[in-house]
Design a protein around this motif. Structure first.
Motif, short mmCIF file in Angstrom:
data_model
loop_
_atom_site.label_atom_id
_atom_site.label_comp_id
_atom_site.label_asym_id
_atom_site.label_seq_id
_atom_site.Cartn_x
_atom_site.Cartn_y
_atom_site.Cartn_z
N GLY A 64 0.78 -1.23 0.00
CA GLY A 64 0.00 0.00 0.00
C GLY A 64 0.82 1.28 0.00
O GLY A 64 0.32 2.33 0.41
N LYS A 65 2.07 1.21 -0.49
CA LYS A 65 2.91 2.41 -0.49
C LYS A 65 2.33 3.52 -1.37
O LYS A 65 2.30 4.69 -0.98
N SER A 66 1.88 3.16 -2.56
CA SER A 66 1.34 4.18 -3.47
C SER A 66 0.08 4.82 -2.91
O SER A 66 -0.11 6.04 -3.00
N THR A 67 -0.79 4.01 -2.33
CA THR A 67 -2.01 4.55 -1.72
C THR A 67 -1.66 5.49 -0.58
O THR A 67 -2.29 6.54 -0.39
N LEU A 68 -0.63 5.15 0.19
CA LEU A 68 -0.21 6.00 1.30
C LEU A 68 0.38 7.31 0.79
O LEU A 68 0.12 8.38 1.37
N VAL A 69 1.18 7.27 -0.26
CA VAL A 69 1.70 8.51 -0.85
C VAL A 69 0.56 9.41 -1.27
O VAL A 69 0.53 10.61 -0.98
N ASN A 70 -0.43 8.84 -1.97
CA ASN A 70 -1.57 9.64 -2.41
C ASN A 70 -2.31 10.25 -1.22
O ASN A 70 -2.75 11.40 -1.27
N ALA A 71 -2.45 9.48 -0.15
CA ALA A 71 -3.14 9.98 1.05
C ALA A 71 -2.37 11.12 1.69
O ALA A 71 -2.96 12.11 2.15
N MET A 72 -1.06 11.01 1.74
CA MET A 72 -0.25 12.07 2.35
C MET A 72 -0.23 13.33 1.50
O MET A 72 -0.27 14.45 2.02
N VAL A 73 -0.15 13.16 0.18
CA VAL A 73 -0.14 14.32 -0.72
C VAL A 73 -1.52 14.97 -0.76
O VAL A 73 -1.64 16.19 -0.90
N GLY A 74 -2.57 14.17 -0.64
CA GLY A 74 -3.92 14.70 -0.69
C GLY A 74 -4.56 14.61 -2.06
O GLY A 74 -5.69 15.04 -2.27
N LYS B 224 -4.10 12.20 -6.14
CA LYS B 224 -3.46 11.06 -6.79
C LYS B 224 -2.21 11.47 -7.55
O LYS B 224 -2.26 12.28 -8.48
N VAL B 225 -1.07 10.92 -7.13
CA VAL B 225 0.18 11.12 -7.87
C VAL B 225 0.81 9.78 -8.27
O VAL B 225 1.74 9.75 -9.06
N ALA B 226 0.30 8.68 -7.71
CA ALA B 226 0.82 7.35 -8.03
C ALA B 226 -0.34 6.42 -8.31
O ALA B 226 -1.36 6.46 -7.61
N ILE B 227 -0.22 5.60 -9.35
CA ILE B 227 -1.30 4.68 -9.68
C ILE B 227 -1.37 3.57 -8.65
O ILE B 227 -0.38 3.24 -7.97
N VAL B 228 -2.56 2.96 -8.56
CA VAL B 228 -2.81 1.96 -7.53
C VAL B 228 -3.52 0.77 -8.16
O VAL B 228 -4.42 0.94 -8.98
N SER B 229 -3.10 -0.44 -7.78
CA SER B 229 -3.85 -1.63 -8.14
C SER B 229 -3.54 -2.71 -7.12
O SER B 229 -2.67 -2.54 -6.27
N ASP B 230 -4.25 -3.83 -7.24
CA ASP B 230 -3.99 -4.94 -6.31
C ASP B 230 -2.90 -5.86 -6.81
O ASP B 230 -2.64 -6.91 -6.23
N LYS B 231 -2.22 -5.48 -7.91
CA LYS B 231 -1.15 -6.30 -8.46
C LYS B 231 0.18 -5.93 -7.82
O LYS B 231 0.50 -4.74 -7.70
N PRO B 232 0.98 -6.93 -7.40
CA PRO B 232 2.33 -6.61 -6.93
C PRO B 232 3.14 -5.95 -8.05
O PRO B 232 2.90 -6.19 -9.23
N GLN B 233 4.09 -5.11 -7.64
CA GLN B 233 4.99 -4.43 -8.58
C GLN B 233 4.24 -3.48 -9.52
O GLN B 233 4.63 -3.31 -10.68
N GLY C 37 6.05 12.35 -4.65
CA GLY C 37 4.92 13.17 -4.28
C GLY C 37 5.39 14.24 -3.32
O GLY C 37 6.26 13.99 -2.47
N VAL C 38 4.86 15.43 -3.44
CA VAL C 38 5.34 16.57 -2.66
C VAL C 38 4.23 17.06 -1.72
O VAL C 38 3.12 17.35 -2.16
N VAL D 164 2.74 19.05 -6.76
CA VAL D 164 2.51 17.85 -5.97
C VAL D 164 3.29 16.64 -6.47
O VAL D 164 3.27 15.58 -5.83
N SER D 165 3.98 16.76 -7.60
CA SER D 165 4.76 15.64 -8.12
C SER D 165 5.81 16.14 -9.08
O SER D 165 5.67 17.22 -9.67
N ASP D 166 6.88 15.33 -9.23
CA ASP D 166 7.92 15.70 -10.19
C ASP D 166 7.80 14.91 -11.49
O ASP D 166 8.66 14.99 -12.36
N GLN D 167 6.73 14.14 -11.65
CA GLN D 167 6.57 13.35 -12.86
C GLN D 167 6.31 14.24 -14.07
O GLN D 167 5.56 15.22 -13.97
N SER D 168 6.88 13.87 -15.19
CA SER D 168 6.56 14.57 -16.43
C SER D 168 5.13 14.23 -16.84
O SER D 168 4.56 13.22 -16.41
#
Length: 299
Positions: free
Chosen positions: A20-30, A32-41, A49-50, A187-191
Motif C-alpha cells: 500500500g505504499k502508493s495509496t499511502l503517498v496519495n493519502a499524504m499528498v492529498g 493522486k500522484v501514483a497509480i494503484v492496483s492490487d497487483k504486486p509491482q 509526491g510533494v 505535488v509531483s515531479d513526474q513529467s
C-alpha cells in the motif's frame, strides 16, 4: 523581523510489494500522484509526491518499487533504484501490511537494507482499518521488534486516511532546515508523459490477470492540442502475440474498455476533452531490453 525557518527533505518509502505504499503517498499528498492496483509491482519508477505546508515544511516522498529479488533487467533496475533512493534520502518510511502479518522474511530483508543505509527510519503499519484492536496491538508490537529500535511506529490506513496526519507531522521533524525544493503548489515531479502513461497502465492492471499485467508497459507517443481537444497517442508494449490478443480482446472489447476508462482519467488530469488512440505492439523480452527501458524512463 522574525525569520521563518522551514524544513525540507526527501523521504523514501520502502516495503514489500503490495503493502500500500502508493495509496499511502496519495493519502499524504492529498491527491493522486501514483497509480494503484492490487497487483504486486505496480510501481516501476521512483515517483515523487510533494507535501508542502507553507512556512513550515516540504516533504518530498519517493514512492519506490516493492523490494524483491531481481529476475530480469527491469526488476534489476527497480531494485537498484530502491537502494539508491533510500541511501540518498533524509529518512525512510518502512511500510508494512498489518493485515497480512508483519515480520516475515521479506520484511526482515528490508530491515537489513535500512540498517545498512544508515538513515532515520519510521515504520507505518498500514491497513489497520481491517484489524480489530487486539490484532492492531499485536501488529504494532511485532513492528517495534523488527530490529529498528529507534524507529517510531505508526498505525495508519492509507485507504481511509486514519493516522496519516500524525505520521506526516513526525516525518517533518526528521527533515533538515532548508528552503523548499518545489513550488508550493506542485505535488509531483513526474513529467506529463509519464503521468499519462501510468494512468493508462493503471486501467490495464485493473482488467488483466496472471502474467499480462507484468508484461505490459505504456509509452505516450504523442500529445497534440487541437481546437477544444487534446489528442493522445499511446503505445502498449507486450512480449507475446497471445498477450496482445488478450489486450485487444474479442472484437476489440478489452482495448475499448481500457481506452474508455483511461480517457476519463486523462481528462481529469488534463482538464479538457481527450481523444485517446491506443495501439498494442509486441517486443519479445522487452523487460530485458536496455534501450527500450531507457526510452520508457525506467532507470
Amino acid at each position: 523581523m522574525a525569520v521563518t525557518v522551514t524544513r525540507s527533505g526527501f523521504v523514501a518509502l520502502a516495503g514489500r510489494p503490495n503493502v500500500g505504499k502508493s495509496t499511502l503517498v496519495n493519502a499524504m499528498v492529498g491527491q493522486k500522484v501514483a497509480i494503484v492496483s492490487d497487483k504486486p509491482q505496480t510501481t516501476r519508477r521512483a515517483i515523487r509526491g510533494v507535501v508542502t505546508v507553507p512556512d513550515q515544511f516540504q516533504l518530498v516522498l519517493t514512492d519506490l518499487p516493492g523490494v524483491q529479488r531481481p529476475r530480469d533487467e527491469l526488476t534489476t533496475r527497480m531494485q537498484r533504484r530502491v537502494e539508491s533512493e533510500v541511501g540518498e534520502a533524509d529518512a525512510a518510511l518502512f511500510v508494512v501490511n498489518g493485515d497480512q502479518g508483519v515480520g516475515g522474511a521479506g520484511d526482515r530483508f528490508i530491515v537489513e537494507a535500512l540498517i545498512a543505509a544508515r538513515v532515520p527510519v519510521v515504520i507505518a503499519v498500514n491497513k489497520v482499518d481491517r484489524l480489530n484492536q487486539p490484532r492492531t496491538v499485536q501488529a504494532l508490537q511485532v513492528a517495534s521488534e523488527l530490529g529498528l529500535p529507534d524507529a517510531e511506529v505508526f498505525p495508519v490506513s492509507a485507504r481511509t486516511g486514519r493516522g496519516v496526519a500524525p505520521l506526516l507531522d513526525h516525518l517533518a521533524t526528521l527533515l533538515p532546515e532548508g528552503p523548499f525544493y518545489f513550488p508550493p503548489d506542485e505535488v509531483s515531479d513526474q513529467s506529463e508523459q509519464v503521468m499519462l502513461a501510468e494512468l493508462v497502465r493503471e486501467q490495464v492492471l485493473l482488467r488483466t490477470r496472471q502474467e499480462v499485467p507484468h508484461a505490459v508497459e505504456v509509452q505516450i507517443d504523442e500529445i497534440e492540442e487541437r481546437e477544444g481537444l487534446i489528442a493522445v497517442r499511446a503505445l502498449l508494449w507486450v512480449e507475446t502475440e497471445s498477450q496482445k490478443g488478450i489486450l485487444i480482446g474479442s472484437r476489440g472489447r478489452m482495448i475499448k474498455s481500457i481506452g474508455m476508462a483511461a480517457r476519463k482519467e486523462l481528462e481529469r488530469e488534463l482538464g479538457g476533452h481527450v481523444h485517446l488512440d491506443l495501439s498494442v505492439r509486441v517486443r519479445r523480452s522487452w523487460r530485458g531490453d536496455d534501450a527500450l527501458l531507457d526510452r520508457l524512463g525506467i532507470t
